[in-house]
Design a protein around this motif. Structure first.
Motif, PDB file in Angstrom:
ATOM      1  N   LEU A  15      33.784  42.719  38.614  1.00 28.95           N
ATOM      2  CA  LEU A  15      34.368  41.677  37.770  1.00 28.95           C
ATOM      3  C   LEU A  15      35.721  42.121  37.218  1.00 28.95           C
ATOM      4  CD1 LEU A  15      31.103  40.605  35.993  1.00 28.95           C
ATOM      5  CD2 LEU A  15      32.542  39.091  37.368  1.00 28.95           C
ATOM      6  N   ILE A  18      38.739  41.543  39.407  1.00 30.69           N
ATOM      7  CA  ILE A  18      39.316  40.195  39.443  1.00 30.69           C
ATOM      8  C   ILE A  18      39.679  39.710  38.034  1.00 30.69           C
ATOM      9  CG2 ILE A  18      38.144  39.591  41.602  1.00 30.69           C
ATOM     10  CD1 ILE A  18      36.260  37.783  39.837  1.00 30.69           C
ATOM     11  N   LYS A  20      37.771  39.340  35.272  1.00 33.91           N
ATOM     12  CA  LYS A  20      36.841  38.345  34.723  1.00 33.91           C
ATOM     13  C   LYS A  20      35.699  38.941  33.894  1.00 33.91           C
ATOM     14  CE  LYS A  20      38.865  34.713  36.311  1.00 33.91           C
ATOM     15  NZ  LYS A  20      39.470  33.772  35.376  1.00 33.91           N
ATOM     16  N   GLU A  22      35.585  39.624  30.600  1.00 36.57           N
ATOM     17  CA  GLU A  22      35.430  38.866  29.353  1.00 36.57           C
ATOM     18  C   GLU A  22      34.786  37.507  29.611  1.00 36.57           C
ATOM     19  OE1 GLU A  22      35.374  38.433  25.356  1.00 36.57           O
ATOM     20  OE2 GLU A  22      36.132  40.224  26.366  1.00 36.57           O
ATOM     21  N   ASP A  23      35.207  36.826  30.667  1.00 36.37           N
ATOM     22  CA  ASP A  23      34.610  35.535  31.013  1.00 36.37           C
ATOM     23  C   ASP A  23      33.124  35.696  31.335  1.00 36.37           C
ATOM     24  OD1 ASP A  23      37.048  34.276  30.682  1.00 36.37           O
ATOM     25  OD2 ASP A  23      37.519  34.256  32.823  1.00 36.37           O
ATOM     26  N   PHE A  24      32.777  36.779  32.014  1.00 35.80           N
ATOM     27  CA  PHE A  24      31.389  37.046  32.361  1.00 35.80           C
ATOM     28  C   PHE A  24      30.559  37.257  31.099  1.00 35.80           C
ATOM     29  CE2 PHE A  24      27.999  40.090  33.554  1.00 35.80           C
ATOM     30  CZ  PHE A  24      27.301  39.289  34.439  1.00 35.80           C
ATOM     31  N   ARG A  35      27.663  29.613  35.361  1.00 37.32           N
ATOM     32  CA  ARG A  35      29.003  30.215  35.250  1.00 37.32           C
ATOM     33  C   ARG A  35      28.972  31.709  35.608  1.00 37.32           C
ATOM     34  NH1 ARG A  35      32.260  30.872  29.749  1.00 37.32           N
ATOM     35  NH2 ARG A  35      34.192  31.706  30.578  1.00 37.32           N
ATOM     36  N   LEU A  39      31.029  33.503  38.721  1.00 38.72           N
ATOM     37  CA  LEU A  39      31.923  34.648  38.524  1.00 38.72           C
ATOM     38  C   LEU A  39      31.508  35.829  39.397  1.00 38.72           C
ATOM     39  CD1 LEU A  39      32.324  34.396  34.670  1.00 38.72           C
ATOM     40  CD2 LEU A  39      34.160  34.096  36.354  1.00 38.72           C
ATOM     41  N   ARG A  42      32.442  35.122  42.949  1.00 35.29           N
ATOM     42  CA  ARG A  42      33.896  35.271  43.088  1.00 35.29           C
ATOM     43  C   ARG A  42      34.297  36.750  43.166  1.00 35.29           C
ATOM     44  NH1 ARG A  42      37.932  32.579  38.763  1.00 35.29           N
ATOM     45  NH2 ARG A  42      39.852  33.392  39.601  1.00 35.29           N
ATOM     46  N   ALA A  43      33.537  37.598  42.467  1.00 34.01           N
ATOM     47  CA  ALA A  43      33.802  39.040  42.476  1.00 34.01           C
ATOM     48  C   ALA A  43      33.132  39.731  43.666  1.00 34.01           C
ATOM     49  CB  ALA A  43      33.317  39.670  41.172  1.00 34.01           C
TER      50      ALA A  43
END
Length: 64
Positions: A15, A18, A20, A22-24, A35, A39, A42-43
């Motif tokens: 994560l 890419i 992400k 914090e978003d995770f 979500r 993520l 995407r990773a």
């Protein structure tokens, strides 16, 4: 994947690659499995690890 073999650091490293993490964590904190799954995909986290993370999220639902 057996829970004893689970290594969350790998997920976080992928994560981070890419940008992400914090978003995770936001997805985890809000119990947003969809979500978090997007993520991780995407990773390029593998399917068995994603399944383990989802299971852990559901087991801890409301306990954080």
């Amino acid at each position: 994947m057996d829970d004893t073999d689970f290594e969350g650091t790998l997920v976080l490293e992928q994560l981070a690659a890419i940008g992400k993490v914090e978003d995770f964590f936001d997805a985890i904190d809000s119990d947003d499995v969809q979500r978090a799954t997007k993520l991780m995909k995407r990773a390029q986290v593998d399917a068995s690890t994603i399944a383990t993370v989802i299971r852990k999220m559901e087991e801890a639902d409301g306990e954080h």
